[in-house]
Design a protein around this motif. Structure first.
Motif, mmCIF file in Angstrom:
data_model
loop_
_atom_site.group_PDB
_atom_site.id
_atom_site.type_symbol
_atom_site.label_atom_id
_atom_site.label_comp_id
_atom_site.label_asym_id
_atom_site.label_seq_id
_atom_site.Cartn_x
_atom_site.Cartn_y
_atom_site.Cartn_z
ATOM 1 N N ILE A 18 -7.298 36.930 22.137
ATOM 2 C CA ILE A 18 -6.670 36.005 20.422
ATOM 3 C C ILE A 18 -5.529 35.393 20.200
ATOM 4 N N GLU A 19 -5.129 37.412 21.043
ATOM 5 C CA GLU A 19 -3.564 37.421 19.969
ATOM 6 C C GLU A 19 -2.896 37.091 20.561
ATOM 7 N N LEU A 20 -2.336 35.787 21.688
ATOM 8 C CA LEU A 20 -2.004 35.044 22.668
ATOM 9 C C LEU A 20 -1.909 33.509 22.462
ATOM 10 N N GLU A 21 -3.569 33.167 22.048
ATOM 11 C CA GLU A 21 -3.221 32.156 20.824
ATOM 12 C C GLU A 21 -2.713 31.840 19.584
ATOM 13 N N GLU A 22 -2.230 33.258 19.531
ATOM 14 C CA GLU A 22 -2.200 33.446 17.687
ATOM 15 C C GLU A 22 -0.608 33.292 17.747
ATOM 16 N N TYR A 23 -0.277 34.185 18.642
ATOM 17 C CA TYR A 23 1.170 34.034 18.760
ATOM 18 C C TYR A 23 1.763 32.657 18.901
ATOM 19 N N ALA A 24 0.909 32.083 20.062
ATOM 20 C CA ALA A 24 1.278 30.341 20.534
ATOM 21 C C ALA A 24 1.521 29.462 19.163
ATOM 22 N N LYS A 25 0.246 29.989 18.413
ATOM 23 C CA LYS A 25 0.478 29.074 17.506
ATOM 24 C C LYS A 25 1.429 29.004 16.605
ATOM 25 N N ARG A 26 1.776 30.378 15.913
ATOM 26 C CA ARG A 26 2.820 30.846 15.505
ATOM 27 C C ARG A 26 3.904 30.192 15.812
ATOM 28 N N ILE A 27 4.436 30.036 16.825
ATOM 29 C CA ILE A 27 5.568 29.508 17.288
ATOM 30 C C ILE A 27 5.787 28.312 17.380
ATOM 31 N N GLN A 28 4.621 27.694 17.467
ATOM 32 C CA GLN A 28 4.343 25.776 17.788
ATOM 33 C C GLN A 28 4.802 25.651 16.439
ATOM 34 N N ILE A 29 4.305 26.676 15.271
ATOM 35 C CA ILE A 29 4.169 25.813 13.536
ATOM 36 C C ILE A 29 5.830 26.466 13.684
ATOM 37 N N GLU A 30 6.635 27.356 13.737
ATOM 38 C CA GLU A 30 7.578 27.742 13.586
ATOM 39 C C GLU A 30 8.633 26.726 14.046
ATOM 40 N N GLY A 31 8.458 26.142 15.159
ATOM 41 C CA GLY A 31 9.372 25.373 15.332
ATOM 42 C C GLY A 31 9.548 24.292 14.616
ATOM 43 N N ARG A 32 8.302 23.336 14.790
ATOM 44 C CA ARG A 32 7.877 22.047 13.840
ATOM 45 C C ARG A 32 8.493 21.768 12.323
ATOM 46 N N VAL A 33 8.227 23.357 11.951
ATOM 47 C CA VAL A 33 8.806 23.492 10.659
ATOM 48 C C VAL A 33 10.100 23.008 10.658
ATOM 49 N N LEU A 34 10.794 24.409 11.899
ATOM 50 C CA LEU A 34 12.607 24.390 12.138
ATOM 51 C C LEU A 34 12.823 23.320 12.414
ATOM 52 N N LYS B 249 10.887 29.100 21.904
ATOM 53 C CA LYS B 249 11.864 29.993 20.989
ATOM 54 C C LYS B 249 13.169 30.171 20.659
ATOM 55 N N PRO B 250 13.856 30.367 22.353
ATOM 56 C CA PRO B 250 14.883 29.954 22.639
ATOM 57 C C PRO B 250 15.684 29.395 21.528
ATOM 58 N N TYR B 251 15.239 28.005 21.110
ATOM 59 C CA TYR B 251 15.798 26.793 20.581
ATOM 60 C C TYR B 251 16.451 27.535 19.629
ATOM 61 N N PHE B 252 15.482 28.132 18.790
ATOM 62 C CA PHE B 252 15.415 28.833 16.838
ATOM 63 C C PHE B 252 16.362 29.026 17.079
ATOM 64 N N GLU B 253 16.953 29.928 17.701
ATOM 65 C CA GLU B 253 18.580 29.873 17.533
ATOM 66 C C GLU B 253 19.576 29.584 17.859
ATOM 67 N N MET C 268 0.529 29.253 28.477
ATOM 68 C CA MET C 268 0.942 28.841 27.037
ATOM 69 C C MET C 268 2.056 29.182 26.497
ATOM 70 N N ALA C 269 1.767 30.871 25.735
ATOM 71 C CA ALA C 269 2.302 31.600 25.073
ATOM 72 C C ALA C 269 3.986 31.849 25.602
ATOM 73 N N GLU C 270 3.543 32.181 26.831
ATOM 74 C CA GLU C 270 4.622 32.610 27.901
ATOM 75 C C GLU C 270 5.428 31.417 27.917
ATOM 76 N N ALA C 271 5.331 29.986 27.426
ATOM 77 C CA ALA C 271 6.176 28.910 27.124
ATOM 78 C C ALA C 271 6.377 28.715 26.301
ATOM 79 N N TYR C 272 6.116 29.519 25.045
ATOM 80 C CA TYR C 272 6.301 29.027 23.633
ATOM 81 C C TYR C 272 7.075 30.324 23.990
ATOM 82 N N CYS C 273 7.187 31.382 23.855
ATOM 83 C CA CYS C 273 8.174 32.547 24.579
ATOM 84 C C CYS C 273 9.457 32.646 24.865
#
Length: 149
Positions: free
Chosen positions: A12-28, A115-119, A106-111
Motif C-alpha cells: 500500500i505504501e509503495l502504491e501511494e508513493y508511486a501515485k504521489r510521484i505520478q501526480i507530481e510529475g503530471r502537475v509539474l 523523480k530525477p527529472y523534477f529537479e 513501479m515505485a522504484e522506477a518512479y523514484c
C-alpha cells in the motif's frame, strides 16, 4: 502484525508513493508547459521586437546596443528547450513505469527514473523566473512568497 499484514502495508505504501510521484510529475509538466514556457516565450517575443526596433533605428550599430537583449533571448531559448526536453523525457519514463506489473518495480522506477527529472525541470523554470519580467510572470515568485502578508 503478522507477515501478511506487513507485506500488505508495504504494498500500500509503495502504491501511494508511486501515485504521489505520478501526480507530481503530471502537475509539474502541466505548470511547465502551460504557464512557464508560454510566459517565457511572450517575454522573449517582447525582447525580439525590441531588438528589431533597435536595428531599424540604429542599423549596423544595433548589435552593440542590443547585445544584452540578444544574450537574454538566447538564454531564455536554452531554458525553454531544457524544460521541453526534460518534460518529454519524464513523460516517457512515466509511461514505462506505468506499464510495470510489480508495484515494487513501479515505485522504484518512479523514484529512480521519473523523480530525477523534477529537479532538472525546476532548475530551468527557476532560471526563467529570474529572467522574465515580473509583470509578465503569471506564477507567484519565491521572493513574493516570503513577503506576502
Amino acid at each position: 502484525m503478522n507477515h501478511v499484514e506487513v507485506e500488505a502495508r508495504y504494498e500500500i505504501e509503495l502504491e501511494e508513493y508511486a501515485k504521489r510521484i505520478q501526480i507530481e510529475g503530471r502537475v509539474l509538466g502541466d505548470i511547465a508547459r502551460n504557464h512557464v514556457i508560454p510566459t517565457a516565450i511572450k517575454y522573449q517575443n517582447t525582447l525580439i521586437e525590441n531588438v528589431k526596433g533597435l536595428k531599424e533605428i540604429f542599423g549596423k550599430d544595433f548589435e552593440k546596443l542590443a547585445k544584452e537583449q540578444m544574450s537574454l533571448i538566447k538564454e531564455i531559448s536554452e531554458h525553454i528547450e531544457g524544460i521541453n526536453s526534460k518534460t518529454e523525457a519524464m513523460i516517457e519514463e512515466r509511461k514505462k513505469a506505468n506499464n510495470l506489473s510489480s508495484v515494487e518495480k513501479m515505485a522504484e522506477a518512479y523514484c529512480n527514473k521519473v523523480k530525477p527529472y523534477f529537479e532538472e525541470i525546476r532548475y530551468h523554470a527557476d532560471k526563467l523566473e529570474l529572467l522574465v519580467d515580473d509583470e509578465m510572470w503569471t506564477l507567484v515568485k519565491y521572493r513574493e512568497l516570503l513577503f506576502l502578508r
